[in-house]
Design a protein around this motif. Structure first.
Motif, short mmCIF file in Angstrom:
data_model
loop_
_atom_site.label_atom_id
_atom_site.label_comp_id
_atom_site.label_asym_id
_atom_site.label_seq_id
_atom_site.Cartn_x
_atom_site.Cartn_y
_atom_site.Cartn_z
N TRP A 41 0.79 -1.22 0.00
CA TRP A 41 0.00 0.00 0.00
C TRP A 41 0.83 1.28 0.00
O TRP A 41 0.34 2.33 -0.44
CB TRP A 41 -0.92 0.03 1.23
N ARG A 42 2.05 1.25 0.48
CA ARG A 42 2.79 2.50 0.71
C ARG A 42 3.10 3.30 -0.55
O ARG A 42 3.35 4.49 -0.49
CB ARG A 42 4.06 2.23 1.49
N ASP A 43 3.10 2.66 -1.70
CA ASP A 43 3.35 3.38 -2.95
C ASP A 43 2.08 3.61 -3.77
O ASP A 43 2.14 4.09 -4.89
CB ASP A 43 4.38 2.65 -3.79
N TYR A 44 0.94 3.24 -3.19
CA TYR A 44 -0.36 3.50 -3.82
C TYR A 44 -0.84 4.85 -3.30
O TYR A 44 -1.30 4.97 -2.18
CB TYR A 44 -1.35 2.39 -3.47
N ILE A 45 -0.69 5.88 -4.10
CA ILE A 45 -0.93 7.24 -3.63
C ILE A 45 -2.28 7.73 -4.13
O ILE A 45 -2.49 7.88 -5.33
CB ILE A 45 0.20 8.18 -4.10
N PRO A 46 -3.19 8.01 -3.20
CA PRO A 46 -4.51 8.52 -3.59
C PRO A 46 -4.49 10.03 -3.80
O PRO A 46 -3.64 10.74 -3.27
CB PRO A 46 -5.38 8.17 -2.38
N PHE A 47 -5.42 10.51 -4.57
CA PHE A 47 -5.58 11.94 -4.80
C PHE A 47 -6.89 12.37 -4.14
O PHE A 47 -7.96 12.20 -4.70
CB PHE A 47 -5.59 12.27 -6.30
N HIS A 48 -6.79 12.91 -2.94
CA HIS A 48 -7.96 13.28 -2.15
C HIS A 48 -8.58 14.59 -2.61
O HIS A 48 -7.95 15.38 -3.31
CB HIS A 48 -7.57 13.41 -0.67
N GLU A 49 -9.82 14.82 -2.15
CA GLU A 49 -10.53 16.06 -2.45
C GLU A 49 -9.82 17.26 -1.84
O GLU A 49 -9.72 18.32 -2.44
CB GLU A 49 -11.94 16.02 -1.87
N TYR A 50 -9.39 17.10 -0.61
CA TYR A 50 -8.73 18.20 0.09
C TYR A 50 -7.82 17.62 1.16
O TYR A 50 -7.78 16.40 1.36
CB TYR A 50 -9.75 19.17 0.70
N PHE A 51 -7.08 18.46 1.85
CA PHE A 51 -6.05 18.01 2.78
C PHE A 51 -6.14 18.77 4.10
O PHE A 51 -6.49 19.95 4.11
CB PHE A 51 -4.66 18.20 2.16
N HIS A 52 -5.84 18.08 5.19
CA HIS A 52 -5.84 18.71 6.50
C HIS A 52 -4.80 19.82 6.51
O HIS A 52 -3.65 19.62 6.10
CB HIS A 52 -5.52 17.66 7.57
N GLY A 53 -5.19 20.99 6.97
CA GLY A 53 -4.32 22.16 6.91
C GLY A 53 -3.07 22.08 7.78
O GLY A 53 -2.06 22.70 7.47
N ASP A 54 -3.12 21.30 8.85
CA ASP A 54 -1.97 21.21 9.75
C ASP A 54 -1.09 20.00 9.46
O ASP A 54 0.13 20.08 9.56
CB ASP A 54 -2.42 21.14 11.21
N THR A 55 -1.69 18.88 9.09
CA THR A 55 -0.92 17.64 8.93
C THR A 55 -0.69 17.24 7.48
O THR A 55 0.22 16.48 7.20
CB THR A 55 -1.61 16.47 9.64
N GLY A 56 -1.53 17.72 6.57
CA GLY A 56 -1.42 17.31 5.17
C GLY A 56 -2.15 16.01 4.86
O GLY A 56 -2.15 15.56 3.72
N ARG A 57 -2.77 15.40 5.88
CA ARG A 57 -3.50 14.14 5.68
C ARG A 57 -4.60 14.36 4.66
O ARG A 57 -5.31 15.35 4.68
CB ARG A 57 -4.10 13.67 7.00
N GLY A 58 -4.74 13.42 3.74
CA GLY A 58 -5.79 13.49 2.74
C GLY A 58 -7.15 13.33 3.38
O GLY A 58 -7.35 12.49 4.26
N CYS A 59 -8.12 14.14 2.95
CA CYS A 59 -9.47 14.10 3.48
C CYS A 59 -10.46 13.98 2.32
O CYS A 59 -10.14 14.32 1.19
CB CYS A 59 -9.78 15.37 4.26
N GLY A 60 -11.65 13.53 2.64
CA GLY A 60 -12.68 13.41 1.61
C GLY A 60 -12.41 12.22 0.71
O GLY A 60 -11.64 11.31 1.05
N ALA A 61 -13.05 12.21 -0.42
CA ALA A 61 -12.93 11.09 -1.36
C ALA A 61 -11.48 10.94 -1.81
O ALA A 61 -10.78 11.91 -2.02
CB ALA A 61 -13.83 11.32 -2.57
N SER A 62 -11.03 9.69 -1.95
CA SER A 62 -9.63 9.43 -2.31
C SER A 62 -9.48 8.93 -3.74
O SER A 62 -8.43 8.45 -4.12
CB SER A 62 -9.02 8.42 -1.35
N HIS A 63 -10.51 9.05 -4.51
CA HIS A 63 -10.45 8.57 -5.90
C HIS A 63 -10.59 9.72 -6.89
O HIS A 63 -11.04 9.54 -8.00
CB HIS A 63 -11.58 7.56 -6.13
N GLN A 64 -10.18 10.88 -6.45
CA GLN A 64 -10.36 12.08 -7.27
C GLN A 64 -9.45 12.06 -8.50
O GLN A 64 -8.32 11.63 -8.44
CB GLN A 64 -10.07 13.33 -6.45
N THR A 65 -9.98 12.52 -9.57
CA THR A 65 -9.17 12.68 -10.78
C THR A 65 -9.22 14.13 -11.25
O THR A 65 -8.83 14.42 -12.36
CB THR A 65 -9.67 11.75 -11.91
N GLY A 66 -9.71 15.00 -10.41
CA GLY A 66 -9.83 16.41 -10.76
C GLY A 66 -8.56 17.16 -10.49
O GLY A 66 -7.47 16.77 -10.91
#
Length: 96
Positions: A41-66
């Motif tokens: 899993w560590r090299d499977y990088i999702p493209f989230h809708e948005y990111f936590h402002g302090d940590t950078g953690r991906g938030c929202g849907a993780s299958h974004q192609t936008g």
């Protein structure tokens, strides 16, 4: 900073959400140990809708192609060292 330097800084900061830090962790995975350490899993990088402002953690849907899909272009440019300090020629307005 001029506009080119600001663009480079934004590209670097956005890229760092997806790249491994010194400890081998990606900010986009947050504190999810499975995604941070599991070799499947560590090299499977999702493209989230948005990111936590302090940590950078991906938030929202993780299958974004936008808009977050554009990070692949930024990462390729960062890898190729295309984002560099602009030269005087690159910053001079040639219309004048």
């Amino acid at each position: 900073m001029n506009l080119a330097e600001v663009a480079n800084e934004i590209a670097n900061r956005l890229g760092n959400l997806f790249l491994r830090d010194r400890d081998g962790h990606r900010a986009v995975f947050g504190d999810c140990d499975l995604f941070q350490t599991d070799p499947h899993w560590r090299d499977y990088i999702p493209f989230h809708e948005y990111f936590h402002g302090d940590t950078g953690r991906g938030c929202g849907a993780s299958h974004q192609t936008g808009w977050t899909g554009l990070i692949s272009l930024l990462l390729m440019r960062l890898h190729a060292n295309i984002f560099q300090r602009p030269t005087l020629e690159a910053t001079t307005d040639r219309r004048s």
